[in-house]
Design a protein around this motif. Structure first.
Motif, PDB file in Angstrom:
ATOM      1  N   ASN A 422     -56.957  23.220  37.245  1.00 56.00           N
ATOM      2  CA  ASN A 422     -57.005  22.220  38.354  1.00 56.00           C
ATOM      3  C   ASN A 422     -58.612  22.473  38.930  1.00 56.00           C
ATOM      4  O   ASN A 422     -58.662  22.844  40.145  1.00 56.00           O
ATOM      5  N   GLY A 472     -57.271  14.206  42.703  1.00 58.18           N
ATOM      6  CA  GLY A 472     -57.102  15.326  43.670  1.00 58.18           C
ATOM      7  C   GLY A 472     -56.624  16.642  43.088  1.00 58.18           C
ATOM      8  O   GLY A 472     -56.995  17.483  43.517  1.00 58.18           O
ATOM      9  N   SER A 473     -56.021  16.385  41.912  1.00 62.78           N
ATOM     10  CA  SER A 473     -55.544  17.736  41.298  1.00 62.78           C
ATOM     11  C   SER A 473     -56.681  18.273  40.351  1.00 62.78           C
ATOM     12  O   SER A 473     -56.513  19.433  39.753  1.00 62.78           O
ATOM     13  N   LYS A 517     -58.858  26.577  40.576  1.00 63.96           N
ATOM     14  CA  LYS A 517     -57.503  26.966  41.451  1.00 63.96           C
ATOM     15  C   LYS A 517     -56.935  28.265  40.975  1.00 63.96           C
ATOM     16  O   LYS A 517     -56.461  29.030  41.494  1.00 63.96           O
ATOM     17  N   ARG A 518     -56.939  28.383  39.383  1.00 69.49           N
ATOM     18  CA  ARG A 518     -56.312  29.392  38.949  1.00 69.49           C
ATOM     19  C   ARG A 518     -56.790  29.599  37.374  1.00 69.49           C
ATOM     20  O   ARG A 518     -56.966  28.822  36.697  1.00 69.49           O
TER      21      ARG A 518
ATOM     22  N   LEU B 167     -50.546  16.292  43.773  1.00 69.82           N
ATOM     23  CA  LEU B 167     -51.306  17.307  43.798  1.00 69.82           C
ATOM     24  C   LEU B 167     -50.393  18.522  43.213  1.00 69.82           C
ATOM     25  O   LEU B 167     -49.133  18.555  43.067  1.00 69.82           O
ATOM     26  N   ARG B 168     -51.059  19.308  42.571  1.00 69.05           N
ATOM     27  CA  ARG B 168     -50.530  20.525  41.722  1.00 69.05           C
ATOM     28  C   ARG B 168     -51.171  21.663  42.071  1.00 69.05           C
ATOM     29  O   ARG B 168     -52.293  22.000  41.782  1.00 69.05           O
ATOM     30  N   PRO B 169     -50.495  22.313  42.986  1.00 72.39           N
ATOM     31  CA  PRO B 169     -51.099  23.673  43.654  1.00 72.39           C
ATOM     32  C   PRO B 169     -51.116  24.981  42.662  1.00 72.39           C
ATOM     33  O   PRO B 169     -50.533  24.818  41.584  1.00 72.39           O
ATOM     34  N   ARG B 170     -51.921  25.818  43.159  1.00 71.77           N
ATOM     35  CA  ARG B 170     -51.936  27.167  42.293  1.00 71.77           C
ATOM     36  C   ARG B 170     -50.562  27.866  42.383  1.00 71.77           C
ATOM     37  O   ARG B 170     -50.134  27.934  43.565  1.00 71.77           O
ATOM     38  N   LEU B 171     -50.261  28.220  41.389  1.00 69.01           N
ATOM     39  CA  LEU B 171     -49.131  29.146  41.535  1.00 69.01           C
ATOM     40  C   LEU B 171     -49.307  30.489  40.850  1.00 69.01           C
ATOM     41  O   LEU B 171     -49.766  31.053  40.083  1.00 69.01           O
TER      42      LEU B 171
END
Ligand code: CU
Lengths: 526, 240
Positions: A422, A472-473, A517-518, B167-171
């Protein structure tokens, strides 16, 4: 006889007739009104278009508008397929439509050749000292016919000042060409051609194949670049080639993509095991409303599917490439890896060899480790540390043990992939190198073995924009680090509890403009 | 054959599973719905001001139906309507979690998601009661809900809420964050989801007699909207 697409570097420099006629054809197309489906702008808008950008860059005059036809609005604009397994077949059709339209335009001019074909830019050519330079016919605003050179565009910033600088590693085709699988898997090897996806314009951007990442994306970013002294996070400073929404407006786009298309032929021909997908969902193109449909020289539009793109000598395509020889002399990723391993693991000789099957069932892909928080890149090198999950790491280690002790027909030990998840950025032109497992404070340039690869953010802005479908992602990039992990295993340092990752900016990376993000690693077992 | 046909149309194993879950919830609702029974009884029974009326309605609902049935009915309704739309988030959780923590992550996510939606449903039920009370009829309440819903449905604000559903957040995978991130994902996604879809839930709650066909239509709309393949035809003119 099929027409021959020639290497730009085997043509006379700077103005071989092939390039001169290309320039004349481009000039004709550029004078056509936007609404004409055979015009320069209409063809470029099929790849991507955004009214505000085109206006700012002068491709739409104040009184002009985007075409208002339902065909343009519903189907044609922004049709390009990126980040998935339709990337190569769609672009082959796109190039063929463009080439036919240019040829038809040229043929109306006096003295025109009848067999003109689009040349390709082989940035790995052996014919010249630096094939990664922009050919002169594109680089200067002069040409034999006088006036503005139709092949030149000042919105080609390269390293920032208009000079295109491409490093050999930016166009290294080895990863793409030596991977035997066309179709890849999410988070693991994306394969030569990408992961299975639906119609893919502006959808999830997580699934691009090796070829699309390097050299495709990187050449886009290195040619387009962004203007020196301006904010690279502002689209106004970007070069045409840096953004999918403007790339098709640059005449070098088509020679770049001709080379990408040629590399598909090279991949397919270099090994009998290299096969295109046979699934009907690939062959017959995307299911659903959106089909691949492109303009013809006579102004009509024609639908096509990947199955029509398999043979370049078929009547509808009718071309061959001057050179589709194999630059890697038959070398394959799998056999090269197993050879390295078998030389290093005592008693394993004779185990690793051709009897190891490269394809079987669907591979298992699972998360192996991740860093602690999001990373923000800046114009200095940025590092992060991946903490590895011990139970999963044991599976990786065990996959090597099996190789040591089993006698015959063993599966390949686990492959390991770095995932940059992301990534969001408004900067399409950013290019950075990624290093894995460097000792702290080490000079990355002194450790080429630790270089996982190069990443270009071509298309990142749309992936970051929430107003876009699935926006957005951001986008996800996957790099293979199997070699580095292998070396760690062989050196006895198989405790992979922590793995350092270093991001080194190459070009156009401004401060704070790129967020990841990661950062994670995945194992893929066969 | 059938598998390939389904796959070519975007139905993976997970998609089929979620449609199955949704179908089960539907059957349970059709079989024994208690959420709507209280509704007709309230018609016409009007207090004069809104606040006491709302408090009265809630008390009445709790007395006739009971908290567990109220919450359970709401959860069922959400599952029936939203399950097929959760394929994307669930795949994100599945692939981005350690394999031994995949189900844990999904459970945390679902818990967060359903808790927000259940609270939202209680508020929506109260709204339906109030609309009933003030308009005096189911039809009147339905018309008001439909008008408000339609205005919302076509507003650009809703489009922005919908975009955030992608949206795809951090995990995170270690420490407390490994628990917090999936839970937070469920909570936030549900908030955007409620903002996007409240009108589709309110309408069947207002029209108790016709709630099944309306819910079915709403579920179809949600499924199409969330899983639709984004195509070429859209104007990309919006800048942040
Ligand atoms: Cu491209």
């Amino acid at each position: 006889m099929a027409r021959i697409r020639r290497n730009v570097w085997s043509l006379a420099q700077p103005w071989d007739p092939v390039l001169l006629w290309y320039a004349r054809g481009v000039q004709v197309l550029k004078t056509r009104p936007f609404a004409d489906v055979t015009s320069w702008r209409y063809l470029a808008a099929i790849h991507g278009v955004e009214e505000q950008i085109w206006r700012e860059f002068g491709w739409l005059k104040p009184a002009e508008h985007l075409p208002q036809t339902p065909e343009f609005k519903k189907q044609d604009q922004g049709q390009c397929q990126h980040h998935g397994w339709y990337f190569v077949p769609w672009h082959r059709g796109y190039l063929a439509a463009f080439e036919a339209i240019v040829r038809a335009a040229i043929e109306k001019l006096p003295g025109a050749p009848k067999d003109w074909a689009l040349p390709y830019w082989d940035y790995n050519s052996k014919a010249v000292a630096n094939p990664r330079l922009l050919p002169e016919a594109f680089a200067k605003n002069v040409w034999p016919d006088g006036g503005d050179n139709p092949l030149f565009d000042k919105r080609r910033y390269g390293r920032g000042d208009g000079v295109v600088v491409i490093r050999p590693e930016d166009v290294d085709t080895k990863t793409a060409l030596t991977d035997g699988q066309f179709e890849g898997v999410a988070n693991g090897s994306p394969g030569f051609g990408g992961v299975r996806t639906p119609f893919q314009h502006d959808a999830d951007r997580d699934h691009e194949g090796w070829l699309e990442q390097v050299p495709h994306d990187v050449v886009h970013g290195r040619v387009g670049g962004s203007q020196a002294g301006q904010d690279p996070n502002d689209w106004r400073s970007a070069g045409l080639m840096s953004m999918p929404e403007t790339a098709g407006l640059d005449p070098i786009f088509w020679l770049h993509h001709a080379n990408i298309d040629r590399l598909w032929e090279v991949w397919r021909k270099r090994d009998a095991s290299h096969k295109n997908p046979v699934l009907s969902s690939w062959l017959n193109g995307p299911a659903g409303r959106h089909k691949f449909i492109l303009p013809q020289p006579n102004g009509t539009r024609k639908q096509f599917a990947p199955k029509d793109m398999l043979d370049t000598t078929a009547p509808a395509l009718n071309y061959v490439y001057e050179d589709t020889s194999d630059p890697f002399a038959g070398q394959q990723r799998l056999s090269a890896r197993l050879r390295t391993l078998s030389m290093a693991i005592p008693g394993a000789q004779g185990v690793a060899g051709p009897e190891v099957s490269s394809v079987a069932k669907k591979p298992i892909v699972e998360l192996l480790g991740a860093n602690a928080k999001a990373v923000m890149l800046s114009n200095a090198p940025t590092s992060t540390t991946i903490k590895v999950d011990k139970p999963t790491a044991r599976k990786v280690t065990n996959s090597f043990k099996m190789n040591e002790f089993t006698a015959r027909s063993v599966p390949e030990p686990d492959r390991v992939f770095l995932n940059l998840e992301n990534i969001t950025s408004d900067n399409n032109a950013a290019v950075f190198d990624v290093y894995v497992g460097l000792p702290e404070g080490a000079d990355p340039a002194a450790h080429p073995d630790n270089r996982a690869g190069v990443v270009s953010l071509f298309g990142a802005r749309a992936a970051t924009n929430m107003a876009k479908p699935h926006g957005g992602s951001g986008m996800t990039k996957v790099l293979e680090i199997t070699d580095t992990i292998d070396r760690l295993h062989l050196s006895g340092n198989a405790d992979l509890s922590n793995l350092s990752v270093l991001f080194v900016p190459v070009s156009s990376v401004g401060a704070g403009g790129v967020s990841i993000k990661r950062v994670s690693i995945y194992r893929q077992s066969s | 054959m059938l598998r390939q046909w389904l796959q070519a149309r975007g139905f993976g194993p997970l998609g089929l599973l979620l449609w199955g879950v949704s179908l089960c919830a539907w059957l349970l609702i059709v079989g024994g719905d208690r959420l709507h029974v209280a509704l007709p009884l309230l018609c016409g029974g009007a207090a004069t001001s809104v606040i006491p009326q709302g408090a009265f309605a809630l008390e009445y609902a709790v007395q006739t139906v009971g908290w567990p049935a109220l919450a359970g009915g709401s959860a069922l309704m959400v599952i029936a309507m939203m399950a097929p739309a959760l394929a994307g988030p669930l795949l994100h959780l599945w692939y981005r979690s350690l394999s031994r923590h995949r189900w844990r992550a999904i459970l945390l996510f679902v818990a967060g998601y359903l808790s927000i939606w259940t609270i939202a449903c209680v508020i929506l039920i109260l709204t339906a009661y109030l609309l009933h009370g003030s308009t005096g009829s189911e039809l009147g309440a339905g018309l008001v809900a439909a008008a408000a819903g339609l205005a919302w449905q076509i507003s650009p604000v809703r489009a922005r809420c919908l975009a955030r559903c992608h949206l795809r957040p951090r995990l995170s995978i270690f420490g407390a964050a490994a628990f917090a991130d999936p839970l937070l994902f469920g909570l936030t996604l549900a908030c955007w989801c409620v903002a996007t879809c409240w009108a589709l839930m309110l309408l069947p709650l207002c029209l108790a007699d016709a709630h099944l066909p309306i819910m079915a239509a709403g579920a179809l709309l949600v499924a199409i909207e969330r899983t639709r393949q984004p195509g070429a035809g859209r104007s990309g003119l919006v800048f942040r």
